[in-house]
Design an enzyme around this catalytic site. Structure first.
Site, PDB file in Angstrom:
ATOM      1  N   LYS A  61       0.614  -1.285  -0.078  1.00 27.20           N
ATOM      2  CA  LYS A  61      -0.147   0.009  -0.085  1.00 27.20           C
ATOM      3  C   LYS A  61       0.984   1.308   0.193  1.00 27.20           C
ATOM      4  O   LYS A  61       0.336   2.355  -0.265  1.00 27.20           O
ATOM      5  CB  LYS A  61      -0.926   0.092   1.290  1.00 27.20           C
ATOM      6  CG  LYS A  61      -1.929  -1.016   1.054  1.00 27.20           C
ATOM      7  CD  LYS A  61      -3.002  -0.628  -0.210  1.00 27.20           C
ATOM      8  CE  LYS A  61      -4.433  -1.339   0.024  1.00 27.20           C
ATOM      9  NZ  LYS A  61      -5.374  -1.157  -0.932  1.00 27.20           N
ATOM     10  N   SER A 311       0.674 -10.103  -0.882  1.00 29.65           N
ATOM     11  CA  SER A 311       0.507  -8.427  -0.859  1.00 29.65           C
ATOM     12  C   SER A 311       0.700  -7.950   0.422  1.00 29.65           C
ATOM     13  O   SER A 311       1.030  -6.681   0.559  1.00 29.65           O
ATOM     14  CB  SER A 311      -0.945  -8.076  -1.125  1.00 29.65           C
ATOM     15  OG  SER A 311      -1.732  -8.847  -0.303  1.00 29.65           O
TER      16      SER A 311
END
Length: 409
Positions: A61, A311
């Protein structure tokens, strides 16, 4: 960056992603690409893990947040930024803002895990706890943006954010030029969209497979309808991909460039997380383990070499304990049994001796002697056992039966 939201391929371009890569130089780590012999044997082709769980803030992110905030005008920076998140996006926005000297306010649900709240504050953001779920936090963030002029940094529905996430795709091509399939988890779709732009622009032959949790799978019905549609009450342990509606911008790109979207169950997610921890020695959150779950669920359907994108690794320790037990149960390595004994001295010791004889490891014992459902000479026992797999579970069951015990439903 220049972009247009009029069409999927014009929303984010390869040049945008390359520009983001230059912007992120020295800010985001070029994360490791690790081979997995165990997964390679399972899938029958080389499998590599792209370790964004080792990225700064523990997830991908930071990439999108930094690129988005870097692109703000001076007057927008002066007004500050605001975001809503239960974890990964919050930390990415907090660190990116700190690095760029921009004031950040992050709204998080009241029940957000304390480690994630603490980390967001330590990265320099002001944290405000509002609402019980992220949607309520987002409403509070939008109201704050309206009242103060702060810029709302969306977690996935903006071209600059997608371009930043697309730098993962460029790194994959650099680290594994022979890649044939990229598997990536999907919530709102920002990461999958960015990777698809980068990879398909340079290697249109590479197959992109998105993965969603079955209980929060908004993309399959959206793709069928040709537009983003919402799913009610998305439910999954994988909070990083628990999104009820695809973003407008990433949806157009996913519809155009992602070859397939698959779903995985909660059992498959927990099994994948356990595998990452035991075999790859990597701490991965459930959302980050979703590509591994897809590989394990249908291992013979991937052309290799395969790159699975892990992720993120921001998992609450309490949730980690629950997920690991769930994963062990899904693999037949964790067994809960409930049975009744004659309430006499030595009965429980005899039961434990039966289990010891078949090498079942007792993790927990609950012994109830006073309950209206029990007879005067009965006691109820619930045991949690660690076993070696389905065959061992069956052996434990036979041993209990042979010793005269009846396992209750």
């Amino acid at each position: 960056m220049s972009y247009s939201t009029a069409g999927s391929l014009r929303a984010v371009t390869l040049d945008d992603v390359r520009g983001a890569q230059k912007m992120l130089s020295g800010v985001a780590r070029v994360t490791a690409l690790e081979g997995s012999r165990h997964l390679s044997r399972q899938v029958g082709t080389p499998v590599y893990l792209k370790c964004e769980n080792l990225q700064r803030t523990g997830s991908f992110k930071l990439r999108g947040a930094y690129v988005r905030i870097s692109g703000l005008l001076p007057e927008e920076r002066a007004a500050g930024v605001v975001a809503a998140s239960a974890g990964n996006h919050a930390q990415g926005v907090a660190l990116a803002s700190s690095l760029l000297g921009v004031r950040a306010t992050v709204f998080m649900p009241k029940g957000a895990p304390l480690p994630k709240v603490g980390a967001t504050r330590e990265y320099g953001a002001e944290v405000r706890l509002r609402g019980q779920v992220v949607d309520e936090s987002l409403a509070a963030a939008q109201e704050y943006a309206y009242d103060t002029g702060a810029v709302l940094i969306h977690p996935f529905d903006h071209p600059d954010v997608i371009a930043g996430q697309g730098t993962v795709g460029l790194e994959i091509l650099e680290q594994c030029p022979e890649v044939r399939t990229v598997v990536v988890g999907m919530g709102g779709g920002g990461l999958a969209a960015g990777i698809a732009v980068a990879v398909k622009s340079l290697r249109p032959d590479v197959r992109i497979v998105g993965v969603q949790a079955a209980g929060a799978a908004a993309y399959p019905p959206s793709l069928a309808a040709g537009r983003p549609v919402s799913v009610r009450n998305p439910m999954t342990m994988a909070d990083g991909i628990r999104v009820g509606r695809p973003g407008d911008v990433p949806f157009g790109i996913v519809d155009e460039l992602v070859d397939e979207v698959r779903t995985v169950t909660e059992d498959e997610l927990s099994t994948a997380l356990l595998l990452c921890l035991e075999r790859a020695k990597l701490v991965v959150e459930p959302a980050g383990a979703s590509p591994v779950a897809a590989l394990l669920s249908r291992p013979d359907t991937f052309d290799g070499p395969v790159v699975a994108v892990l992720s993120g690794g921001n998992v609450d320790p309490v949730l980690m304990e629950r997920v690991l037990r769930h994963g062990m149960a899904a693999q037949g390595r964790y067994l809960a049994v409930r049975l009744r004994l004659t309430d006499r001295p030595g009965a429980l010791a005899s039961l434990l001796g039966t289990l010891s004889a078949v090498d079942a490891n007792v993790l927990d014992v609950s012994h109830v002697r006073t309950d209206p459902r029990l007879g005067l000479t009965e006691a109820e026992v619930e045991l949690h056992l660690e076993t070696k797999g389905p065959a061992h579970c069956a052996e434990v069951g036979r041993a209990l039966h042979d010793a005269g015990h009846t396992v209750l439903d």
